[in-house]
Design a protein around this motif. Structure first.
Motif, PDB file in Angstrom:
ATOM      1  N   LEU A   5       0.661  -1.012  -0.267  1.00  0.00           N
ATOM      2  CA  LEU A   5      -0.071  -0.314   0.254  1.00  0.00           C
ATOM      3  C   LEU A   5       0.487   1.660  -0.145  1.00  0.00           C
ATOM      4  O   LEU A   5       1.795   1.283   0.963  1.00  0.00           O
ATOM      5  N   VAL A   6       0.631   1.950  -1.219  1.00  0.00           N
ATOM      6  CA  VAL A   6       0.649   2.965  -1.066  1.00  0.00           C
ATOM      7  C   VAL A   6       0.210   4.812  -1.056  1.00  0.00           C
ATOM      8  O   VAL A   6      -0.874   4.828  -1.640  1.00  0.00           O
ATOM      9  N   ALA A   7       0.387   5.079  -0.059  1.00  0.00           N
ATOM     10  CA  ALA A   7      -0.723   6.182   1.172  1.00  0.00           C
ATOM     11  C   ALA A   7      -0.001   6.882   1.297  1.00  0.00           C
ATOM     12  O   ALA A   7       0.751   7.124   1.410  1.00  0.00           O
ATOM     13  N   VAL A   8      -0.911   8.534   0.183  1.00  0.00           N
ATOM     14  CA  VAL A   8      -0.229   9.401   0.100  1.00  0.00           C
ATOM     15  C   VAL A   8      -0.729  10.540   0.377  1.00  0.00           C
ATOM     16  O   VAL A   8      -2.523  10.588  -0.081  1.00  0.00           O
ATOM     17  N   GLY A   9      -0.473  11.659   1.270  1.00  0.00           N
ATOM     18  CA  GLY A   9      -1.500  12.148   1.888  1.00  0.00           C
ATOM     19  C   GLY A   9      -2.014  12.291   2.510  1.00  0.00           C
ATOM     20  O   GLY A   9      -3.000  12.827   3.562  1.00  0.00           O
ATOM     21  N   THR A  10      -3.063  11.295   2.849  1.00  0.00           N
ATOM     22  CA  THR A  10      -3.929  10.143   3.614  1.00  0.00           C
ATOM     23  C   THR A  10      -3.226   9.703   5.134  1.00  0.00           C
ATOM     24  O   THR A  10      -2.255   9.416   4.821  1.00  0.00           O
ATOM     25  N   ARG A  11      -4.301   9.916   6.258  1.00  0.00           N
ATOM     26  CA  ARG A  11      -3.959   9.827   7.387  1.00  0.00           C
ATOM     27  C   ARG A  11      -4.432   8.128   7.761  1.00  0.00           C
ATOM     28  O   ARG A  11      -3.837   7.333   8.670  1.00  0.00           O
ATOM     29  N   LEU A  12      -5.313   7.484   7.190  1.00  0.00           N
ATOM     30  CA  LEU A  12      -5.477   6.238   6.394  1.00  0.00           C
ATOM     31  C   LEU A  12      -6.202   5.619   7.715  1.00  0.00           C
ATOM     32  O   LEU A  12      -6.172   5.749   8.737  1.00  0.00           O
ATOM     33  N   GLY A  13      -7.472   6.929   7.999  1.00  0.00           N
ATOM     34  CA  GLY A  13      -7.884   6.363   9.082  1.00  0.00           C
ATOM     35  C   GLY A  13      -9.544   5.783   9.184  1.00  0.00           C
ATOM     36  O   GLY A  13      -9.714   4.694   7.780  1.00  0.00           O
ATOM     37  N   ASP A  14     -10.264   6.026  10.040  1.00  0.00           N
ATOM     38  CA  ASP A  14     -11.414   3.999  10.142  1.00  0.00           C
ATOM     39  C   ASP A  14     -12.105   4.635   8.976  1.00  0.00           C
ATOM     40  O   ASP A  14     -12.802   3.184   8.546  1.00  0.00           O
ATOM     41  N   ILE A  15     -12.716   5.360   8.412  1.00  0.00           N
ATOM     42  CA  ILE A  15     -13.627   5.059   7.170  1.00  0.00           C
ATOM     43  C   ILE A  15     -12.569   4.414   5.987  1.00  0.00           C
ATOM     44  O   ILE A  15     -13.579   3.657   5.919  1.00  0.00           O
ATOM     45  N   THR A  16     -11.427   5.297   5.951  1.00  0.00           N
ATOM     46  CA  THR A  16     -10.991   4.741   4.317  1.00  0.00           C
ATOM     47  C   THR A  16     -10.386   2.984   5.179  1.00  0.00           C
ATOM     48  O   THR A  16     -10.275   2.851   3.902  1.00  0.00           O
ATOM     49  N   THR A  17     -10.056   3.023   6.045  1.00  0.00           N
ATOM     50  CA  THR A  17     -10.280   1.620   6.697  1.00  0.00           C
ATOM     51  C   THR A  17     -10.515   0.590   6.899  1.00  0.00           C
ATOM     52  O   THR A  17     -10.711  -0.471   7.570  1.00  0.00           O
ATOM     53  N   ARG A  18     -12.285   1.106   6.445  1.00  0.00           N
ATOM     54  CA  ARG A  18     -13.368  -0.013   7.275  1.00  0.00           C
ATOM     55  C   ARG A  18     -13.112   0.249   8.748  1.00  0.00           C
ATOM     56  O   ARG A  18     -13.123  -1.449   9.405  1.00  0.00           O
ATOM     57  N   HIS A  19     -12.798   1.120   9.471  1.00  0.00           N
ATOM     58  CA  HIS A  19     -12.792   0.779  11.026  1.00  0.00           C
ATOM     59  C   HIS A  19     -11.799   0.491  11.904  1.00  0.00           C
ATOM     60  O   HIS A  19     -10.979  -0.529  12.435  1.00  0.00           O
ATOM     61  N   TYR A  20     -10.464   0.087  10.435  1.00  0.00           N
ATOM     62  CA  TYR A  20      -9.391   0.053  11.044  1.00  0.00           C
ATOM     63  C   TYR A  20      -9.222  -2.415  10.999  1.00  0.00           C
ATOM     64  O   TYR A  20      -8.015  -2.500  11.357  1.00  0.00           O
ATOM     65  N   GLU A  21     -10.025  -1.932   9.702  1.00  0.00           N
ATOM     66  CA  GLU A  21     -10.278  -3.719   9.755  1.00  0.00           C
ATOM     67  C   GLU A  21      -9.623  -4.344   8.411  1.00  0.00           C
ATOM     68  O   GLU A  21      -8.745  -5.195   8.051  1.00  0.00           O
ATOM     69  N   LEU A  22      -9.314  -3.288   7.460  1.00  0.00           N
ATOM     70  CA  LEU A  22      -9.162  -3.652   6.252  1.00  0.00           C
ATOM     71  C   LEU A  22      -7.227  -2.871   5.991  1.00  0.00           C
ATOM     72  O   LEU A  22      -6.470  -4.414   5.803  1.00  0.00           O
ATOM     73  N   VAL A  23      -6.854  -2.186   6.937  1.00  0.00           N
ATOM     74  CA  VAL A  23      -5.270  -2.466   7.494  1.00  0.00           C
ATOM     75  C   VAL A  23      -5.652  -1.989   8.765  1.00  0.00           C
ATOM     76  O   VAL A  23      -6.366  -1.385   9.331  1.00  0.00           O
ATOM     77  N   GLU A  24      -4.368  -3.619   8.931  1.00  0.00           N
ATOM     78  CA  GLU A  24      -5.179  -3.559  11.092  1.00  0.00           C
ATOM     79  C   GLU A  24      -3.305  -3.109  11.422  1.00  0.00           C
ATOM     80  O   GLU A  24      -2.476  -2.263  10.342  1.00  0.00           O
ATOM     81  N   PRO A  46      -1.602  -2.191  14.875  1.00  0.00           N
ATOM     82  CA  PRO A  46      -0.792  -1.244  14.415  1.00  0.00           C
ATOM     83  C   PRO A  46       0.211  -1.417  13.230  1.00  0.00           C
ATOM     84  O   PRO A  46       0.723  -0.676  12.720  1.00  0.00           O
ATOM     85  N   ARG A  47       0.373  -2.606  13.340  1.00  0.00           N
ATOM     86  CA  ARG A  47       1.595  -3.351  11.573  1.00  0.00           C
ATOM     87  C   ARG A  47       0.415  -3.916  10.560  1.00  0.00           C
ATOM     88  O   ARG A  47      -0.034  -5.042  11.245  1.00  0.00           O
ATOM     89  N   PRO A  48      -0.287  -3.872  10.159  1.00  0.00           N
ATOM     90  CA  PRO A  48      -0.637  -3.831   8.789  1.00  0.00           C
ATOM     91  C   PRO A  48      -0.083  -5.153   8.405  1.00  0.00           C
ATOM     92  O   PRO A  48       1.083  -5.791   8.125  1.00  0.00           O
ATOM     93  N   HIS A  49      -0.389  -6.214   7.802  1.00  0.00           N
ATOM     94  CA  HIS A  49       0.009  -7.482   6.834  1.00  0.00           C
ATOM     95  C   HIS A  49       0.248  -6.913   5.704  1.00  0.00           C
ATOM     96  O   HIS A  49       1.052  -7.747   4.467  1.00  0.00           O
ATOM     97  N   GLN A  50      -0.197  -5.958   4.963  1.00  0.00           N
ATOM     98  CA  GLN A  50       0.482  -5.394   3.220  1.00  0.00           C
ATOM     99  C   GLN A  50       2.056  -4.231   3.997  1.00  0.00           C
ATOM    100  O   GLN A  50       1.688  -3.616   5.245  1.00  0.00           O
ATOM    101  N   ARG A  51       2.956  -4.513   3.234  1.00  0.00           N
ATOM    102  CA  ARG A  51       3.556  -3.905   3.695  1.00  0.00           C
ATOM    103  C   ARG A  51       2.950  -2.101   2.804  1.00  0.00           C
ATOM    104  O   ARG A  51       2.625  -1.587   2.168  1.00  0.00           O
TER     105      ARG A  51
END
Length: 545
Positions: free
Chosen positions: A273-292, A294-299
């Protein structure tokens, strides 16, 4: 450097606004800052917009900043005026928008005594502002305003609040030996860009998420070229859909409310995941489920202008502290891969397919199909049309079926503030009169700031307001039905006649009850020389596409 005559406090503030490129100020007037109003009387190059409620004024200033790329400016009075303005400040805080709010304050000799309408600026605004302070010395006005502009625009942008004691504004200020305030933004290190290049070359399922503030048309174009060159599917963060052309082959969709399940799965399955500008908030990550956390399974590569953001929630393998514009410049220089693997090509094709399928309007019970109307608007309006909205379930149709093509075409609060759509559309129309400005609002959302229709009429901001009327707070009703089935309470609305209300303000208005009526009414709205309200009557049982 300009060194010139002496000013009183009000004149000094207006001159410093001018030197920082301010051309429009939004306000509800108060006797606490009369010297500023008097100075604005003589400032023919700074337009004054008098609003009907301070929340509308601060929202207009915030939207004006988004539209122009320059800080929005709002003046409100103390006590109830400043409390009302908090609504727009919260939007600016969560949306990372540069906003200056000046609060008329009680005289310095009265402070700390709970004088009439006194407010503690630091205590009231401190939690939502980047900086909130009462100015106590007229001679330091240039210092405070310079710092305010720098603070609002540097790093992660946001709101600043300055309290102006009434007596201070009448005092004489020394010559103003200052020009425009500096802006401080980070640049990506060469080593970081080299690491990004390596990570992109190793990935088979990379995905970019674009969001945040500080964008402009040039950096958007550069990042679009970066995505094309690298074969990157692009997702836009919640209510940041204009960060990438929604019709582009690399566009996968928006990570927002009511997210496409296929897109959610794609985010989970990405290996980078290359996150540019975004904070990766709860809506974008579907309440922190899609990107876990503190350490995401995606790089994770996290590009953000605030050095405290990467690592705040998510541990990134690569953190890049840089503004979006500076990152875009560096990213455009990266070498494209020699060839995309079969897996990479299939991954990119999958992004395009899921986006195209999701944008097909749904058919729901009733004679008015909101999905068809929104899709029709996407074909009828020019790419640079500005679409604004507040909060409510009606926004699910707008975000899903309208294709945002140009930068600056979306004004929508990530804070989820009701009432935002109308003030935002007015600000956009005042900033760029040739661009159509269309506000979507639910019946409850519209009534939060409907009095600003008077502002639109007064200043010739010929916006089009589409009110989706289902006689309820639909978003709350949906959640209530889910958690307490059969126990609806507190979510029904008894509304005024919206058409009559709009006409009373001096706008033109029409009611639409069937899909096939909409096109003709909208053409009338486009040709109208006044604000135009279109009321859409929708079944209250229909709560989502």
């Amino acid at each position: 450097m300009t060194v010139d005559k002496r000013y009183d406090g009000g004149q000094a503030i207006v001159e410093l606004l001018r030197r920082n490129g301010v051309d429009r100020v939004f306000t509800v007037p108060g006797e606490s800052f009369l010297p500023v109003l008097d100075a604005l009387h003589d400032a023919s190059d700074i337009a004054l917009v008098v609003c009907r409620q301070e929340g509308g004024a601060s929202m207009m200033a915030e939207a004006y900043a988004k539209t122009t790329g320059r800080p929005g400016v709002c003046f409100v009075t103390r006590g109830p005026g400043s409390a009302n303005a908090l609504a727009g400040l919260h939007v600016a805080s969560q949306d990372s928008t540069p906003l200056l709010v000046f609060v008329g304050q009680v005289p310095r000799g009265f402070q700390q005594r709970e004088a009439w309408q006194e407010v503690d600026v630091g205590a009231l605004f401190g939690p939502v502002a980047k900086w909130a302070v009462d100015i106590q010395d007229a001679a330091r006005l240039p210092e405070y305003l310079s710092r305010a502009f720098t603070t609002a625009r540097s790093g992660r942008q946001g709101p600043v609040v300055l309290g102006l004691p009434e007596d201070l504004l009448f005092e004489t200020v020394p010559p103003l030996a200052l020009e425009a305030a500096p802006i401080n933004q980070g640049y990506p290190a060469p080593a970081a860009m080299a690491q990004l290049q390596k990570m992109l070359s190793e990935a088979q399922r990379p995905l970019a998420i674009f969001g945040g503030s500080g964008w402009n048309p040039e950096c958007r174009q550069a990042l679009q070229g970066f995505a094309e060159a690298q074969g990157l599917p692009v997702v836009t963060a919640f209510r940041r859909q204009d960060r990438f052309d929604n019709g582009h082959p690399n566009y996968a969709g928006d990570a927002g409310l009511g997210m496409n399940p296929a897109l959610a799965k794609m985010i989970q399955e990405a290996d980078l995941l290359v996150a540019v500008g975004t904070r990766l908030g709860d809506i974008t990550t579907r309440h922190y489920e899609l990107v876990e956390a503190p350490r995401p399974h995606q790089r994770l590569v996290h590009v953000h202008p605030d050095p405290q953001e990467p690592g705040r929630v998510y541990w990134p393998e690569l953190a890049v502290c840089a503004s979006v514009t500076n990152f875009a410049e560096a990213a455009a220089e990266l070498s494209p891969p020699a060839a995309l693997s079969a897996e990479r090509r299939a991954w990119l094709s999958r992004a395009q397919e899921i986006r195209q399928a999701w944008q097909q309007p749904t058919q729901l019970p009733g004679s008015l199909q909101l999905g068809d109307i929104v899709a029709w608007l996407g074909n009828r309006l020019p790419a640079d049309a500005v679409i604004s909205n507040g909060a409510g379930n009606y926004t699910l149709w707008v975000h899903r079926f309208y294709p945002f093509r140009d930068w600056g075409s979306q004004l929508a609060p990530t804070s989820g503030s009701m009432g935002y759509g109308l003030p935002a559309a007015i600000a956009a129309k005042l900033a760029q009169p040739m661009r159509p400005a269309v506000c979507f609002a639910g019946d409850g959302c519209f009534q939060m700031t409907c009095q600003e229709l008077a502002t639109a009429v007064q200043y010739g901001a010929n916006v089009i307001i589409v009110v989706v009327n289902n006689g309820s707070y639909g978003s709350i009703r949906m959640h209530q039905d889910k958690h307490y089935p059969g126990r609806r309470y507190g979510t029904d609305l008894v509304n005024p006649d919206m058409v009559t209300l709009a006409k009373a303000y001096g706008a033109v208005a029409a009611r639409v009850e069937r899909t096939e009526q909409f096109a003709d009414v909208f053409e009338q709205a486009l040709a109208c020389d006044r604000p135009f309200l279109i009321e859409l009557m929708i079944d209250p049982a229909i709560l989502r596409p």
